[in-house]
Design a protein around this motif. Sequence first.
Motif, mmCIF file in Angstrom:
data_model
loop_
_atom_site.group_PDB
_atom_site.id
_atom_site.type_symbol
_atom_site.label_atom_id
_atom_site.label_comp_id
_atom_site.label_asym_id
_atom_site.label_seq_id
_atom_site.Cartn_x
_atom_site.Cartn_y
_atom_site.Cartn_z
ATOM 1 N N ARG A 105 1.722 4.177 -2.607
ATOM 2 C CA ARG A 105 1.722 5.776 -2.925
ATOM 3 C C ARG A 105 2.559 6.909 -3.014
ATOM 4 N N TYR A 106 4.107 6.259 -2.386
ATOM 5 C CA TYR A 106 5.214 6.842 -2.427
ATOM 6 C C TYR A 106 6.038 6.025 -3.044
ATOM 7 N N TYR A 111 0.869 -1.497 -0.066
ATOM 8 C CA TYR A 111 -0.062 0.050 0.047
ATOM 9 C C TYR A 111 1.083 1.299 0.243
ATOM 10 N N ALA A 113 -3.800 12.580 2.877
ATOM 11 C CA ALA A 113 -2.214 12.817 2.320
ATOM 12 C C ALA A 113 -1.493 11.769 2.045
ATOM 13 N N ILE A 114 -1.831 11.287 2.799
ATOM 14 C CA ILE A 114 -0.770 9.160 2.917
ATOM 15 C C ILE A 114 -1.308 8.778 1.550
ATOM 16 N N ASP A 115 -3.262 8.457 1.439
ATOM 17 C CA ASP A 115 -3.273 8.358 0.325
ATOM 18 C C ASP A 115 -2.788 8.931 -0.970
ATOM 19 N N GLY A 169 0.510 10.139 -1.805
ATOM 20 C CA GLY A 169 1.861 10.346 -1.576
ATOM 21 C C GLY A 169 2.010 11.570 -0.804
ATOM 22 N N VAL A 170 1.103 12.727 -0.457
ATOM 23 C CA VAL A 170 1.939 13.119 -0.253
ATOM 24 C C VAL A 170 3.565 13.754 1.507
ATOM 25 N N TYR A 171 4.360 14.560 1.007
ATOM 26 C CA TYR A 171 5.473 15.023 1.511
ATOM 27 C C TYR A 171 4.950 15.628 2.189
#
Lengths: 157, 181
Positions: A86-87, A82, B131-133, B135-137
């Motif tokens: 996202r990252y 997951y 934000a996590i969904d 992918g925010v830094y």
Amino acid sequence: MIKAIWVISFLLFFTHAGILPAEIRDETSLDARTRDVSKTLRCTVCQNESIWDSKADLAKQMREVVRERLAQGQSEEEIQAYFRSRYGDYILLEPRKSGMNWLLWAGPFVLFAVGGLILYLVVRRWVAQTPTTRMEDLPPLDDEHKKRIEEELKSFE
Amino acid sequence: MKGWHVATIVALIGIIGLFYAGLGRDPRNIPTVLVGTAAPSFSGPNVQSGEILSFDSYKGKIIVLNFWASWCQECRLEHQNLLAINGEFRNYPDFVMLGIDYQDQPGDANGFLNSFGSSYPHIRDIKGTIAIDYGVYGVPETFIIDSKGIIRFKYVGPIIGPVYSQVTEKIIRPLLEGKEL
């Protein structure tokens, strides 16, 4: 009366002993799994720390997401997948052992082996090129050196 | 020249090339994996009215999604430009602009919007999960989502200077006019 108090105390202790440790065990198990998974994920704010070690708000929120997903029954791999979705792979503190990442894992060992081989070949060549000294080629000892050797040998007696 | 001399020189050139390529990059600039993927759905309270807003109610529209916070200095720099983007495209029926208030206090967020102006809805990201969904830094970060719900563009940093025209003329307008990016 005292006996009755002892019996009640005994029963209370053991009925609670049967419940409390189970609750604590469940809680600490989730805590431990949250910690283990969180230690594999990079904090995107303090980029050299895991989300477990980081004090950043985002890391705290990510830990909460890990905990919730574990509580829902997701595995470590599913949670990592997951966060990767996202990252990207960057979120993993330890690169996955797949594809080009094998270069990262194997590279140092390969370089060490190649470097060692080169060093071995160079040293072997140096040794081969260095002329061996034969006893008859050495200049004879003069009297002064002979005397000194004899004196030093005597000092050991 | 012997073979191992050539190999050593080639290896050295390769290592220097790797260092040159690596050290010339911005370590904070991490390519996003989300462009080209479906935009995650979310819902949350409107910062100003408290009314619950849902991403799903904007399906089929071109959405500009901006993550911001009242404590973020760069968000102040770009805020007037965001209002200008909304002013420029709000008459298009398929255009929607949304703000996501990130790691903020409701009072501070309201104060920010009252001071600097607000012409589009802002949603509170209470637990940071939106934000996590996405992918925010950190903030500001801006996403542009097409009518099929696919993230087509992401920008990390304030929408100022040449970025403004890049976003409006090369991304938003072509999407609204049904052109290829």
